[in-house]
Design an enzyme around this catalytic site. Structure first.
Site, PDB file in Angstrom:
ATOM      1  N   ASP A  99       0.926  -1.268   0.106  1.00  0.00           N
ATOM      2  CA  ASP A  99       0.040  -0.178   0.070  1.00  0.00           C
ATOM      3  C   ASP A  99       0.845   1.436   0.031  1.00  0.00           C
ATOM      4  OD1 ASP A  99      -2.957   0.965   0.516  1.00  0.00           O
ATOM      5  OD2 ASP A  99      -2.018   1.930   1.890  1.00  0.00           O
ATOM      6  N   TYR A 207      -1.796  11.448   1.677  1.00  0.00           N
ATOM      7  CA  TYR A 207      -2.586  11.594   0.459  1.00  0.00           C
ATOM      8  C   TYR A 207      -2.634  13.263   0.325  1.00  0.00           C
ATOM      9  CZ  TYR A 207      -4.634   6.863   1.252  1.00  0.00           C
ATOM     10  OH  TYR A 207      -4.835   5.688   1.391  1.00  0.00           O
ATOM     11  N   HIS A 288      -6.819  -6.699  -0.867  1.00  0.00           N
ATOM     12  CA  HIS A 288      -5.878  -5.780  -0.695  1.00  0.00           C
ATOM     13  C   HIS A 288      -4.892  -6.144   0.467  1.00  0.00           C
ATOM     14  CE1 HIS A 288      -3.826  -1.664  -1.015  1.00  0.00           C
ATOM     15  NE2 HIS A 288      -4.068  -1.658   0.329  1.00  0.00           N
TER      16      HIS A 288
END
Length: 332
Positions: A99, A207, A288
């Site tokens: 990730d 982010y 994931h």
């Protein structure tokens, strides 16, 4: 498995690290919204052969949490990893990332190839491929819409932190395929670590810091890019695969095929980005959170990939494939 917890100074921050084993250095980089604990199964499998270091990335769990968004660029995280390797007395290391940890690992391999001995990536696309799909793939644009929501100041962390970070645990639980890995201990650890003061803000700032990366503009849909900038070339934007630094380190990508946020198509067409050996291993019926959903399969792939780096004990042959030690209990 004995795991030592220590704090290491690197690049102006202090990172909490879980450390185990002895041998060639392996660095495990976790993603959002996790911590070193997401690697508990891999620490147990790798530590008999390697010195394994699983840090909490800056902003997460027990590591330092700078407030400024600029402190969370990939350039800063890359410098953290390079400094971590030096702090453990090594010139290079095997880098494994999942990730956001995968995004950091990709950048370390491109920008600091001198410190990367091997590279393994779990369910994180190469940034060149991700930018292309964000520009041209409406399905991936929809899947990644949450990244736009995370750009808002303070509100996402406020919502995610409600009821002891209940939504964090719920989001992970609902996005898994192999639900048997979702234990009460795992959820409690995830929520407790995510709920520490500043941890959700720190994780979300990765982010937010993307806005400071010129390559992100290359991922704007073509209509939006034309509206904002016209048809002129954008300075600092790497539009073609040929514009990206090639990765020389031997590279393994492990991909859970049922990732709800990242499509399998993000693994295709990467070959021009490498000058060294490159392989992909797909894991069906896996989402994931691949190293936790299918730890035995992931551990097997990693040990096979790193087999020639395992120091041979005098008079002892290498362990046969398929007999790797698995998951001793690690306390969160």
């Amino acid at each position: 498995m004995d795991v030592e917890h220590r704090f290491v100074d690197t690049n102006g921050v202090r990172l909490h690290c879980a450390v185990a084993g002895d041998g060639p250095l392996v660095i495990l980089l976790h993603g959002f919204p996790e911590s070193w604990y997401s690697w508990r199964h891999q620490i147990a499998a790798l530590a008999p052969h390697f010195r394994v270091v699983a840090p909490d990335l800056r902003g997460f769990n027990d590591s330092d949490k700078p407030r400024d968004v600029a402190a969370y660029t990939l350039a800063e995280a890359t410098a953290d990893v390079a400094g971590l390797i030096a702090a453990f007395g090594e010139r290079d290391a095997v880098i494994v990332g999942h990730d956001w940890g995968g995004a950091v690992a990709w950048m370390v391999a491109m920008e600091r190839p001198d410190v990367v001995r091997r590279l393994a990536i779990l369910n994180c696309p190469h940034p060149a491929i991700f930018v292309q799909h964000m520009r041209d793939n409406p399905r991936q644009m929809a899947r990644s819409f949450y990244m736009l929501l995370f750009q808002m100041p303070w509100l996402p962390e406020r919502i995610l932190g409600l009821r002891g970070a209940w939504l964090v645990g719920r989001a992970v639980e609902r996005s898994t395929v192999r639900r048997d890995f979702v234990t009460r201990e795992m959820l409690d650890t995830l929520r407790r670590n995510a709920g520490k003061p500043g941890a959700l803000r720190g994780g979300l700032n990765y982010y937010r810091a993307l806005r400071r990366n010129p390559d992100l503009r290359g991922g704007y849909p073509r209509w939006l890019r034309r509206f904002l900038y016209g048809d002129r070339p954008l300075e600092g934007v790497r539009d073609r695969l040929e514009d990206w630094p090639k990765i020389a380190a031997p590279t393994l990508v492990v991909w859970g095929e049922n990732d709800v946020a990242l499509g399998r198509e993000l693994t295709l067409g990467m070959e021009p980005l490498f000058t060294g050996p490159f392989a992909i291993k797909y894991i069906p019926l896996c989402g994931h959170w691949v190293q936790q959903e299918q730890p035995e399969v992931v551990n097997g792939h990693l040990l096979d990939f790193l087999a020639d780096l395992i120091p041979a004990a005098p008079g002892v042959a290498h362990q046969e494939r398929g007999t790797h030690a698995e998951d001793g209990r690690l306390e969160p």
